[in-house]
Write a protein that holds these residues in place. Structure first.
Motif, mmCIF file in Angstrom:
data_model
loop_
_atom_site.group_PDB
_atom_site.id
_atom_site.type_symbol
_atom_site.label_atom_id
_atom_site.label_comp_id
_atom_site.label_asym_id
_atom_site.label_seq_id
_atom_site.Cartn_x
_atom_site.Cartn_y
_atom_site.Cartn_z
ATOM 1 N N GLN A 72 0.771 -1.706 -0.489
ATOM 2 C CA GLN A 72 0.052 -0.173 -0.278
ATOM 3 C C GLN A 72 1.120 1.205 -0.217
ATOM 4 N N TYR A 73 2.050 1.577 0.441
ATOM 5 C CA TYR A 73 2.588 2.496 1.140
ATOM 6 C C TYR A 73 3.855 2.463 0.601
ATOM 7 N N HIS A 74 4.843 1.639 1.153
ATOM 8 C CA HIS A 74 6.382 1.791 0.999
ATOM 9 C C HIS A 74 6.282 0.500 -0.843
ATOM 10 N N ASN A 75 5.947 1.709 -1.799
ATOM 11 C CA ASN A 75 6.485 1.019 -2.664
ATOM 12 C C ASN A 75 6.994 2.226 -3.812
ATOM 13 N N ASP A 183 16.137 5.745 8.973
ATOM 14 C CA ASP A 183 15.214 5.253 10.419
ATOM 15 C C ASP A 183 15.272 6.292 10.862
ATOM 16 N N LEU A 184 13.507 6.956 11.122
ATOM 17 C CA LEU A 184 12.872 7.562 12.515
ATOM 18 C C LEU A 184 13.930 7.812 13.360
ATOM 19 N N ALA A 185 13.966 6.582 14.176
ATOM 20 C CA ALA A 185 14.533 6.433 15.503
ATOM 21 C C ALA A 185 15.902 7.166 15.644
ATOM 22 N N ASP A 223 11.839 11.568 3.392
ATOM 23 C CA ASP A 223 11.455 10.515 3.601
ATOM 24 C C ASP A 223 9.904 10.917 3.957
ATOM 25 N N LEU A 224 9.837 11.749 5.026
ATOM 26 C CA LEU A 224 7.909 11.805 5.259
ATOM 27 C C LEU A 224 7.237 12.830 4.338
ATOM 28 N N CYS A 225 8.139 13.329 3.062
ATOM 29 C CA CYS A 225 7.230 14.614 2.830
ATOM 30 C C CYS A 225 6.029 14.583 2.106
ATOM 31 N N LEU A 240 -3.324 5.570 3.240
ATOM 32 C CA LEU A 240 -2.233 4.100 2.121
ATOM 33 C C LEU A 240 -0.832 3.646 3.566
ATOM 34 N N ILE A 241 -1.217 4.907 4.025
ATOM 35 C CA ILE A 241 -0.213 4.340 5.634
ATOM 36 C C ILE A 241 -0.902 4.016 6.519
ATOM 37 N N TYR A 242 -2.298 4.629 6.339
ATOM 38 C CA TYR A 242 -2.688 3.355 7.527
ATOM 39 C C TYR A 242 -3.311 2.146 7.030
ATOM 40 N N GLU A 243 -3.612 1.887 5.846
ATOM 41 C CA GLU A 243 -3.865 0.124 5.150
ATOM 42 C C GLU A 243 -2.234 -0.189 5.803
ATOM 43 N N GLU A 244 -1.805 -0.109 5.684
ATOM 44 C CA GLU A 244 -0.160 -0.487 6.118
ATOM 45 C C GLU A 244 -0.027 -1.230 7.412
ATOM 46 N N PHE A 245 -0.816 0.100 7.658
ATOM 47 C CA PHE A 245 -0.164 0.205 9.989
ATOM 48 C C PHE A 245 -0.900 -0.941 10.350
ATOM 49 N N TYR A 246 -2.109 -0.850 9.857
ATOM 50 C CA TYR A 246 -3.243 -1.895 10.358
ATOM 51 C C TYR A 246 -3.311 -3.239 9.507
ATOM 52 N N PRO A 261 -0.643 2.524 19.138
ATOM 53 C CA PRO A 261 -2.364 2.209 18.529
ATOM 54 C C PRO A 261 -2.711 3.173 17.434
ATOM 55 N N MET A 262 -1.747 4.005 16.851
ATOM 56 C CA MET A 262 -1.685 4.207 15.498
ATOM 57 C C MET A 262 -1.792 2.701 14.481
ATOM 58 N N MET A 263 -1.283 1.854 15.247
ATOM 59 C CA MET A 263 -1.714 0.235 14.440
ATOM 60 C C MET A 263 -2.573 -0.195 14.423
ATOM 61 N N LYS A 273 -6.497 13.074 14.941
ATOM 62 C CA LYS A 273 -6.183 13.309 15.974
ATOM 63 C C LYS A 273 -4.679 12.299 16.170
ATOM 64 N N GLN A 274 -4.527 11.598 15.586
ATOM 65 C CA GLN A 274 -2.860 10.577 15.260
ATOM 66 C C GLN A 274 -2.337 11.800 14.484
ATOM 67 N N GLN A 275 -2.785 12.321 13.371
ATOM 68 C CA GLN A 275 -2.009 12.891 12.631
ATOM 69 C C GLN A 275 -1.514 13.993 12.316
ATOM 70 N N VAL A 276 -2.475 14.839 13.538
ATOM 71 C CA VAL A 276 -2.078 16.025 14.859
ATOM 72 C C VAL A 276 -1.024 16.406 15.581
ATOM 73 N N GLY A 277 -0.951 14.758 15.944
ATOM 74 C CA GLY A 277 -0.007 15.001 17.170
ATOM 75 C C GLY A 277 1.267 14.401 16.091
ATOM 76 N N PHE A 278 1.296 13.398 15.256
ATOM 77 C CA PHE A 278 2.184 13.016 15.199
ATOM 78 C C PHE A 278 3.216 14.971 14.391
ATOM 79 N N ILE A 279 1.927 15.209 13.194
ATOM 80 C CA ILE A 279 2.701 16.565 13.004
ATOM 81 C C ILE A 279 3.243 17.304 13.717
HETATM 82 C C1 3KB Z 1 0.349 8.642 13.077
HETATM 83 O O1 3KB Z 1 0.282 9.473 11.759
HETATM 84 C C2 3KB Z 1 2.297 8.907 11.645
HETATM 85 C C3 3KB Z 1 2.627 8.056 12.486
HETATM 86 N N1 3KB Z 1 4.261 8.136 11.758
HETATM 87 C C4 3KB Z 1 5.490 7.168 12.315
HETATM 88 C C5 3KB Z 1 6.107 6.619 11.649
HETATM 89 C C6 3KB Z 1 7.089 5.772 12.752
HETATM 90 C C7 3KB Z 1 6.969 5.797 13.534
HETATM 91 C C8 3KB Z 1 6.233 6.852 15.046
HETATM 92 C C9 3KB Z 1 6.427 7.515 15.466
HETATM 93 F F1 3KB Z 1 6.319 8.719 16.387
HETATM 94 F F2 3KB Z 1 5.672 6.202 16.407
HETATM 95 F F3 3KB Z 1 7.376 7.003 15.813
HETATM 96 C C10 3KB Z 1 4.940 7.631 13.455
HETATM 97 N N2 3KB Z 1 4.634 8.134 10.367
HETATM 98 C C11 3KB Z 1 3.198 8.612 9.529
HETATM 99 C C12 3KB Z 1 3.934 9.722 8.041
HETATM 100 C C13 3KB Z 1 4.116 9.963 7.678
HETATM 101 C C14 3KB Z 1 5.003 10.175 5.928
HETATM 102 N N3 3KB Z 1 5.311 9.466 6.657
HETATM 103 N N4 3KB Z 1 4.911 8.166 8.001
HETATM 104 C C15 3KB Z 1 5.730 7.042 7.618
HETATM 105 C C16 3KB Z 1 6.428 7.099 7.836
HETATM 106 C C17 3KB Z 1 7.864 5.584 8.417
HETATM 107 C C18 3KB Z 1 7.293 5.330 8.808
HETATM 108 C C19 3KB Z 1 6.055 4.834 8.365
HETATM 109 C C20 3KB Z 1 4.746 5.815 7.552
HETATM 110 C C21 3KB Z 1 2.488 9.289 9.958
HETATM 111 O O2 3KB Z 1 1.358 9.383 9.548
#
Ligand code: 3KB
Length: 324
Positions: A72-75, A183-185, A223-225, A240-246, A261-263, A273-279
């Motif tokens: 879905q997303y990491h393609n 690696d976002l970490a 990576d986050l663009c 698409l990102i959430y489809e992968e998370f789920y 929680p986001m997965m 709410k999660q998107q606002v928090g992540f931003i």
């Molecule tokens: C809650 O929404 C979102 C959370 N994460 C996320 C990802 C990893 C860790 C964490 C940690 F913050 F939880 F560590 C949050 N990434 C995105 C996102 C937006 C654009 N690429 N991308 C992404 C980036 C990397 C992987 C998957 C998606 C996102 O929309």
């Protein structure tokens, strides 16, 4: 086959180049079939024509596309978007990049998630999968790098063959740094380091650790663009990102593991709410640091703030609907 077709026609006619291609807002929906040619265009615009054997560059680009999985997303399109964002920065952020940095960022950007399965590093560790026994940190990123090296070393793919062995070793090291730093970490300590330097007005692009930190930040920003794109596009990508998370959350539940929680698809109503928090927690501080160091990347920060406003409106509507 595909390679011969691309070699015989590696360029996109000017009138077919998408309108927003030279801006940060570019998105590939509807232009999927010309992405290989658009990558070749970026490489040649930034590094000059005939710097690479066209047949090898075409074969490398198509093999990269083939080694991204149809998830879905990491393609492949995500890989392309990261390379495109890096390319916009190289072309317009006012920073002077060396030739090696330019080719390393373009290849590293395109390749940074190759062979991604749609699961994050924690997943492989939690389930104790073989991949997690190969590497301790940045598990998937090390895999993406290994995949990239094996593609670069495959028959007829050696686009860096004109380099000396020292240059070749240096560029592979640089590509490794570029890929590992997606690696976002690793972003969190890097942003702390850079914003600390900015606070004390000590950032100096000529100091290697400072330059390396900025290049890592450029990778995070690229990576986050997706979060900076026009609202309608961003909203589609978030889905698409959430489809992968789920998918990952469902797998973890099957193994008796409580997902983040986001997965967890049971929290679908909390997406806004999660998107606002992540931003607020990740993207806004990250793009703010980037703009302080590279002011001309401001469109990325304003793009992500527009998305934040739209997600806040959605979150308010969800909250209002909940109480009615
Ligand atoms: C809650 O929404 C979102 C959370 N994460 C996320 C990802 C990893 C860790 C964490 C940690 F913050 F939880 F560590 C949050 N990434 C995105 C996102 C937006 C654009 N690429 N991308 C992404 C980036 C990397 C992987 C998957 C998606 C996102 O929309």
């Amino acid at each position: 086959e595909e390679v011969r077709k691309l070699v015989s026609n590696p360029y996109v006619p000017e009138e077919q180049v998408p309108a927003a291609f030279d801006t940060y807002a570019f998105f590939c929906y509807g232009h999927e079939e010309i992405l290989p040619q658009l990558f070749i265009r970026m490489v040649e615009q930034t590094l000059g024509k005939d710097r690479f054997e066209m047949e090898k560059l075409c074969r490398f680009t198509l093999t990269m596309r083939k080694n991204y999985r149809p998830i879905q997303y990491h393609n492949w399109q995500h890989g392309f978007h990261v390379a495109h964002c890096v390319w916009r920065m190289i072309e317009s952020c006012g920073m002077e990049f060396t030739w090696m940095e330019k080719i390393g960022l373009l290849i590293g950007g395109l390749a940074h998630d190759v062979d991604h399965r749609g699961y994050n590093n924690d997943f492989f560790k939690k389930l104790n999968l073989p991949m997690a026994n190969l590497y301790t940190t940045s598990v998937m990123e090390q895999h993406h790098y290994k995949q990239t090296v094996s593609i670069l070393q495959a028959e007829g793919h050696d686009i860096l063959s004109s380099m000396s062995s020292e240059e070749y070793r240096d560029i592979l090291n640089f590509i490794r740094t570029v890929i590992i730093n997606t690696d976002l970490a690793l972003y969190f300590p890097n942003n702390k380091f850079l914003s600390g330097l900015i606070e004390k007005d000590e950032f100096d692009i000529k100091l290697k650790p400072h330059r390396d930190g900025l290049i890592s930040l450029i990778m995070t920003a690229s990576d986050l663009c997706a979060i900076t794109k026009p609202w309608e596009t961003q909203k589609k990508t978030a889905k698409l990102i959430y489809e992968e998370f789920y998918m990952q959350g469902d797998e973890e539940k099957k193994h008796g593991i409580q997902p983040l929680p986001m997965m967890d698809r049971l929290n679908e109503k909390d997406i806004a709410k999660q998107q606002v928090g992540f931003i607020n927690f990740v993207c806004k501080p990250m793009y703010t640091t980037l703009v302080k160091l590279l002011p001309k990347t401001e469109p990325l920060l304003s793009g992500c703030l527009v998305c934040k406003d739209n997600w806040e409106k959605e979150a308010a509507e969800v909250a209002a609907a909940g109480t009615s």
